[in-house]
Scaffold this active site. Structure first.
Site, short mmCIF file in Angstrom:
data_model
loop_
_atom_site.label_atom_id
_atom_site.label_comp_id
_atom_site.label_asym_id
_atom_site.label_seq_id
_atom_site.Cartn_x
_atom_site.Cartn_y
_atom_site.Cartn_z
N HIS A 164 -30.19 -34.62 -10.09
CA HIS A 164 -29.81 -36.00 -10.37
C HIS A 164 -29.64 -36.24 -11.86
O HIS A 164 -28.83 -37.06 -12.28
CB HIS A 164 -30.83 -36.96 -9.77
CG HIS A 164 -30.63 -37.20 -8.31
ND1 HIS A 164 -31.64 -37.52 -7.45
CD2 HIS A 164 -29.50 -37.16 -7.56
CE1 HIS A 164 -31.15 -37.67 -6.23
NE2 HIS A 164 -29.87 -37.45 -6.27
N GLU A 390 -14.84 -21.80 -0.28
CA GLU A 390 -16.15 -21.67 -0.88
C GLU A 390 -16.79 -20.33 -0.53
O GLU A 390 -17.81 -19.96 -1.09
CB GLU A 390 -17.06 -22.79 -0.38
CG GLU A 390 -16.52 -24.18 -0.63
CD GLU A 390 -17.14 -25.19 0.31
OE1 GLU A 390 -18.10 -25.87 -0.12
OE2 GLU A 390 -16.68 -25.32 1.45
N ASP A 414 -20.12 -23.43 -4.76
CA ASP A 414 -20.54 -22.51 -3.70
C ASP A 414 -19.83 -21.16 -3.80
O ASP A 414 -20.43 -20.12 -3.47
CB ASP A 414 -20.27 -23.13 -2.32
CG ASP A 414 -21.47 -23.94 -1.82
OD1 ASP A 414 -22.61 -23.51 -2.07
OD2 ASP A 414 -21.26 -24.99 -1.19
N CYS A 461 -12.07 -28.44 -6.86
CA CYS A 461 -12.86 -29.67 -6.86
C CYS A 461 -14.32 -29.41 -7.22
O CYS A 461 -15.15 -30.30 -7.13
CB CYS A 461 -12.78 -30.37 -5.51
SG CYS A 461 -13.41 -29.40 -4.12
#
Length: 528
Positions: A164, A390, A414, A461
Site C-alpha cells: 500500500h 503473465e 506476474d 499494463c
C-alpha cells in the site's frame, strides 16, 4: 519516523474481563472511525485502503481471539498485541497480496494499543521543514495524508511494488523507493532519492545535486506541458492508458491525460463478498466506468481470483501452492456461472455505451484457454476479446495465441515473477524481480512479434509501463500501447517524445544483449 510503541507487559490483568473487553471494543471503534475519517478526507484509492483497514480492525475473528486472551487473564493491551500479531503472521505466511496486508494489520494494532494507553499513535514526524521520510514501512493511514509540501520523498526498507505504501505513493505522485533492504541514513543527512533507478544516494556531490535538480525541473516541466496523445518523436503512436481499480478514479485519469483505460481491475466488486455480485450490480459499476470514456478504449480484466486473492464462492481451499494452482481463468472456468454473469453484465453495459469496450482474461497459459474465453465472450455479445500474458508459456506461444485472441496485454509483474521464479512481494529476492531482466524482455519481444505477425495490438499494463526509459524499450520490442498509474503519464509521455521508433528499436536491442537487469538498463540508456 517515530518508533513503534513498546510491547505491552504480559502481566495478568487487575481488571475484570468484562471491563477489559469493553475497553478494547471502545478503542477499536475509535480507531475504525479515525481510519474512515482519514479515508474520506484523502479520497480515491486511499479511501478504499483505509476503509479496508477499518474493517480489519473490527474483524469478528480478531475480536474473538482478543476476547479469549482476556478471558485467560491478559490485559486489553497484551491481548490486542498478541492476537493481531498472530493473525498478521498467518497473513505473512500466505504471502502475496494478503502477505502485504500483514503490515497494515500491525499498524491497526499499534493504533488500538495507543488508544488504550491514551497516547498518540506512532506516525509521521513534523520537523517544521521539508524532509525525506525514512521508515521501515509506512502505514497506509499515514501515506494517504502526507503533506506533499513537507515530504519530499519516501524511503522504506520493507514493502514491495504492490504494498500500500508503493500504491498510494504512486497515486499521489510521491517520489518513493521501497524495499531497499537497509537504509543507513541519519537525521540531517543530505540524500538524493532517485525513484527512476530505485536508488538512494547519500551525501551527494555538488555535481550529483545539480544533475538531480535539473532532472526535477525537467519533470516539473513535463507535468505542466500541454497534454497530447502518446507518441514517439517521429509520430509513431503509442497510446497512453490508465490502470484503474474502481470507477471513482476515472475523472482524475482523464484530467492527467489518459487516452482510455488499459487495465480495469474488477476485483473490488468481488473481494468483500461471500457470494458473487448480481449481474445488475456489476452492470451499474461497468456502466459508470464506460460513461467516463466516451469513444475511447476501455480494457476490462475479468475477475482475477485465486492465489493471494481467495474467494469462498470461486477458489479452492487448501492448495499447497496457490500461486501455481487454480487461479485466474482456471478458477473462472471451474465456476463458469461466475464468468458468464460477469461477461453478461459487461455486454449489457457495453450495449448502452459508446465507449470502445475490450475484455480480457487473466493468467491464460494455453491456446486452448484463449479459444475457450474468446468463444464464450463473443457468444455473450462482446466484440473485442483478448488475454493477459503473465505466464511464460503464453508469451512463447504468442504467435498462436494471437491467431485466436483479438489482442494481448502483458502483465509484467506476474510475467517477471514466473519467469524468474521469484515472488514479486518477497524482499529477499528483489534483485530478481526487475522487468529490465533480459529474460523478461525477450518474452515481451516474442509477444510483440506475435502481435505484428497477426496484425493484433499488444499492450503492457504492468508496472514496467510506468518506467519512462523502459517504456521506450517496450515500444522498441513491439508493444503498441502502455497502461499505468495516472500519475506516471506525464513522465512517460515526455520520454517517448525524445526518441524515434528507430531509437526505440536500437535501445531494445542493446537491452536484450545484456546479461542482467542492471546491464540492460545501462545499455538502453547508453544507446538512447
Amino acid at each position: 519516523m517515530a518508533p513503534p510503541l513498546e510491547a505491552p507487559s504480559d502481566a495478568p490483568s487487575a481488571l475484570p474481563a468484562a471491563e477489559e473487553k469493553a475497553r478494547v471494543t471502545e478503542a477499536v471503534a475509535a480507531v475504525a472511525a479515525e481510519l474512515n475519517a482519514r479515508g474520506e478526507k484523502a479520497g480515491g484509492s486511499a479511501q478504499d485502503v483505509l476503509e479496508a483497514q477499518a474493517m480489519m480492525a473490527e474483524d469478528p475473528t480478531l475480536e474473538e481471539s482478543v476476547g479469549a486472551k482476556i478471558d485467560a487473564g491478559a490485559t486489553a493491551e497484551h491481548a490486542v498485541h498478541t492476537a493481531f500479531a498472530e493473525f498478521a503472521e498467518q497473513l505473512a505466511a500466505i504471502g502475496g497480496y494478503l502477505g502485504e496486508r500483514a503490515a497494515d494489520l500491525g499498524d491497526v494494532a499499534q493504533r488500538v494499543i495507543a488508544h488504550l494507553r491514551g497516547v498518540a499513535a506512532p506516525g509521521v514526524p513534523d520537523p517544521g521543514h521539508p524532509f525525506v521520510l525514512v521508515a521501515t514501512d509506512l502505514a497506509p493511514a499515514d501515506t494517504a495524508l502526507l503533506d506533499l509540501d513537507q515530504v519530499l520523498a519516501v524511503v522504506t526498507t520493507e514493502g514491495g511494488p504492490t504494498s500500500h505504501t508503493a500504491i498510494l505513493a504512486r497515486e499521489k505522485g510521491i517520489v518513493a523507493v521501497v524495499g531497499t533492504g537497509s537504509a543507513d541514513l541519519a537525521d540531517g543527512q543530505t540524500v538524493i532519492v532517485d525513484a527512476a533507478d530505485g536508488v538512494v544516494v547519500a551525501d551527494p556531490t555538488d555535481e550529483q545535486l545539480a544533475a538531480a535538480a535539473e532532472r526535477a525541473e525537467a519533470r516539473k516541466a513535463a507535468a505542466a506541458a500541454p497534454i497530447t496523445p502518446g507518441a514517439l518523436a517521429d509520430g509513431t503512436e503509442i497510446p497512453l492508458l490508465a490502470n484503474l481499480g474502481s470507477p471513482e478514479g476515472a475523472a482524475d485519469a482523464v484530467a492527467l491525460g489518459a487516452e482510455g483505460v488499459g487495465l480495469f481491475r474488477t476485483e473490488f466488486l468481488f473481494l468483500s463478498s461471500e457470494e458473487a455480485p448480481s449481474v445488475e450490480s456489476q452492470k451499474a459499476s461497468y456502466a459508470k466506468l464506460l460513461a467516463a470514456f466516451p469513444g475511447r478504449k476501455v480494457v476490462v480484466r475479468v475477475l482475477d481470483a485465486g492465489a493471494d486473492k481467495p474467494l469462498p464462492f470461486l477458489t479452492d481451499e487448501g492448495e499447497e501452492n496457490p500461486a501455481l494452482g487454480r487461479r485466474g481463468i482456471r478458477a473462472l472456468r471451474n465456476r463458469e456461472n461466475v464468468l458468464r454473469d460477469q461477461l453478461t453484465a459487461l455486454a449489457q453495459a457495453d450495449a448502452e455505451s459508446d465507449a470502445d469496450l475490450w475484455v480480457m482474461a487473466p493468467m491464460v497459459a494455453t491456446v486452448e484457454e484463449t479459444a475457450y474465453f474468446t468463444a464464450l465472450a463473443k457468444e455473450l455479445g462482446l466484440r473485442t476479446t483478448g488475454v493477459m500474458v503473465e505466464v511464460p508459456a503464453a508469451a512463447i506461444l504468442a504467435d498462436r495465441v494471437l491467431q485466436v485472441a483479438d489482442f494481448a496485454s502483458i502483465g509484467t509483474n506476474d510475467l517477471v515473477q514466473y519467469t524468474m521464479a521469484a515472488d514479486r512481494l518477497l524482499g529477499t529476492v528483489a534483485n530478481l524481480q526487475s522487468p529490465w531482466h533480459p529474460a523478461a524482455l525477450r518474452l515481451i519481444q516474442m509477444v510483440g512479434e506475435g502481435g505484428s505477425a497477426n496484425g493484433k495490438p499488444v499492450g503492457v499494463c504492468g508496472e514496467a509501463a510506468a518506467d519512462p526509459l523502459l517504456a521506450v524499450v517496450l515500444a522498441g520490442l513491439g508493444v503498441t500501447s502502455l497502461s499505468m498509474s495516472p500519475s506516471a503519464l506525464a513522465d512517460v509521455r515526455a520520454e517517448l517524445k525524445l526518441h524515434t521508433a528507430d531509437d526505440a528499436r536500437r535501445m531494445a536491442e542493446a537491452a536484450l544483449a545484456a546479461s542482467d537487469a542492471a546491464g540492460a538498463q545501462a545499455a538502453a540508456r547508453s544507446a538512447a
